[in-house]
Design an enzyme around this catalytic site. Structure first.
Site, PDB file in Angstrom:
ATOM      1  N   GLU A 246      -6.897   4.124  -6.198  1.00  0.00           N
ATOM      2  CA  GLU A 246      -6.347   3.007  -6.859  1.00  0.00           C
ATOM      3  C   GLU A 246      -6.479   1.899  -5.701  1.00  0.00           C
ATOM      4  OE1 GLU A 246      -4.394   0.127  -6.634  1.00  0.00           O
ATOM      5  OE2 GLU A 246      -2.645   1.203  -6.545  1.00  0.00           O
TER       6      GLU A 246
ATOM      7  N   CYS B   3       0.258  -3.793  -5.672  1.00  0.00           N
ATOM      8  CA  CYS B   3      -1.099  -3.440  -6.514  1.00  0.00           C
ATOM      9  C   CYS B   3      -1.242  -4.221  -7.705  1.00  0.00           C
ATOM     10  CB  CYS B   3      -1.236  -1.895  -6.608  1.00  0.00           C
ATOM     11  SG  CYS B   3      -1.139  -1.024  -5.060  1.00  0.00           S
TER      12      CYS B   3
END
Length: 465
Positions: free
Chosen positions: A179, A215
């Protein structure tokens, strides 16, 4: 939850975030992961029956989800409690031991958070060695990522470091879930104009939560026409009013390492025609001179060719981009421009003809409709596409990804002696290739042909026995 305030204070001291930001980003999502795992984890990992076919009618097919052994997670510093506990919860529930490489930026708080995980194991009679944590410099982490004893790696970090992790893991052929952040678009259609006051609040929270170090934070707000103009008017005074400090509206950033890059991106955007309406530079806090604050920043009229529209800021920077029209094609042209694809949001009427084409057309792993980032609050699989990485954690898919997925095919009526046998025309030595081929062709026709062809196939089998 009883110790939430202490956990939040520890996380805030080490990462700079306020208590509110920590409550949302450290506690809420971790409690959700725990609750989802307890309520749905056993079902997700229970053996699954799978369908069979005509030729294999006598077989029973099952998929089993078994532990992998020892897995690893290399996690980022922005949410030190949640980023550590998330992999620990899923890994332990799946039956694995787990080694977590925490960020050197938050090594102090991570040691305390590791003690919480180990304490929970001890309280329930499990070996505390099932969870191991350590901090090191990035280049020294290769010992872990290339280790043959590691069965799976979850990596949360930057694109540049991901290349090194993937290369190192490839030495042992260890699977990796990566990720790598995003440049998440926040699309506002003209049909949402009556909802702009609520949407503006979502934009502010989604951009400046944890000083923008998220994120799936909002990196680009995209609108058109009068909706765009009205949004700029609404947001400018609100951004200018944001106060800085641990007990104020927005906390500090993790370090000053990105300040030169951020200021350069802002200055370059202004030179290319963007309007700087607030902030744009580092901030020397009078009460906390050693802290690393960056001013809440707002840029309007940003275009897709600007560096600030293509690079992840990971900072308190609100960029507004004008689409040519409130249509799917116009919005997607802006939204899909960067080489990222983590999360996305789209706001508008459910009856807007552009809504569904935008949802389908967004190059992203996750989409929130008339909301922001809520897919993570309900444990849907988390991850992205393109430069945002690959694989998923969280939810059923994430939990199963930490397992050896074993396919088992068994005899359903073995106790009656019904088992697979090799017919004479196909036994070695093969009596006749010609007859054997016709027999095998008949088997295929029986198994997969339409009814008349099934009959033909059966006759072919009988003739060539």
């Amino acid at each position: 939850m009883d110790n939430a305030e202490q956990i939040c204070r520890v996380a805030g001291l080490d990462s700079g975030k306020t208590l509110i930001d920590a409550q949302l980003g450290e506690i809420l999502v971790t409690v959700e992961r725990l609750q989802w795992t307890l309520l749905h984890g056993e079902k997700a990992l229970a053996p699954e029956r799978r369908p069979t076919n005509l030729l294999m009618t006598y077989k029973r097919n099952t998929v089993r989800y078994e532990p992998m052994g020892v897995v690893a997670a290399l996690v980022s510093w922005n949410y030190p409690f949640h980023n550590m506990l998330g992999p620990v919860i899923s890994s332990i529930f799946a039956g694995n031991g787990v080694v977590v490489k925490v960020s050197e930026q938050t090594a102090w708080s991570s040691e305390y958070f590791a003690s919480i995980a180990k304490g929970a194991l001890a309280a329930h009679g499990f070996d505390t060695d099932l969870v191991q944590t350590f901090a090191c410099w990035p280049k020294e982490a290769e010992f872990l990522t290339s280790h043959t004893g590691i069965s799976h790696i979850t990596f949360i970090g930057s694109q540049s470091v991901a290349h090194h992790v993937a290369k190192s893991a490839a030495k042992a052929l260890t699977p990796v879930v990566a990720e790598l952040g995003g440049k998440d678009p926040f699309i506002i259609l003209d049909s949402a104009k009556k909802d702009l006051p609520r949407i503006a609040e979502v934009v502010l929270r989604g951009t400046f939560q944890a000083a923008g170090q998220n994120c799936i934070g909002i990196e680009r707000v995209i609108a058109s026409g009068q909706t765009y103009d009205r949004l700029v008017e609404m947001l400018e005074p609100r951004v200018k009013a944001i106060r800085l400090g641990p007990d104020a509206d927005m906390g500090a950033m993790i370090s000053s390492a990105s300040f030169d890059r951020l200021e350069s991106l802002v200055n370059a955007a202004v030179a290319q025609g963007a309007r700087l309406l607030a902030g744009g530079k580092r901030y020397a806090h009078p009460d906390y001179p050693d802290a690393t604050y960056f001013e809440p920043t707002m840029l309007a009229d940003v275009t897709p060719d600007m560096g600030i529209a293509r690079q992840e800021c990971f900072a308190p920077v609100l960029t507004l981009m004008r689409a040519e029209a409130s249509t799917a094609d116009a919005m997607l042209a802006v939204a899909n421009a960067p080489n990222f694809g983590l999360g996305a949001s789209v706001h508008g009427s459910e009856r807007d003809p552009a809504m569904e084409p935008i949802i389908r057309g967004l190059k992203a792993g996750m989409v929130a409709v008339n909301d922001f980032a809520v897919y993570y609050a309900v444990q849907l699989p988390f991850g992205g596409v393109r430069g945002s990485g690959y694989g998923r954690f969280a939810g059923q898919e994430g939990l199963r990804g930490l397992c050896n997925i074993k396919s088992v095919c068994e005899d359903r009526f073995g106790w009656l002696g019904v088992r697979t046998g090799i017919p004479p025309p196909m036994q070695y030595p093969v009596p006749s290739q010609k007859n054997g081929w016709r027999f095998a062709h008949g088997v295929v026709e029986v198994g997969y042909g339409e009814p008349p062809r099934k009959v033909k196939g059966l006759m072919g089998m009988l003739k060539n026995m």
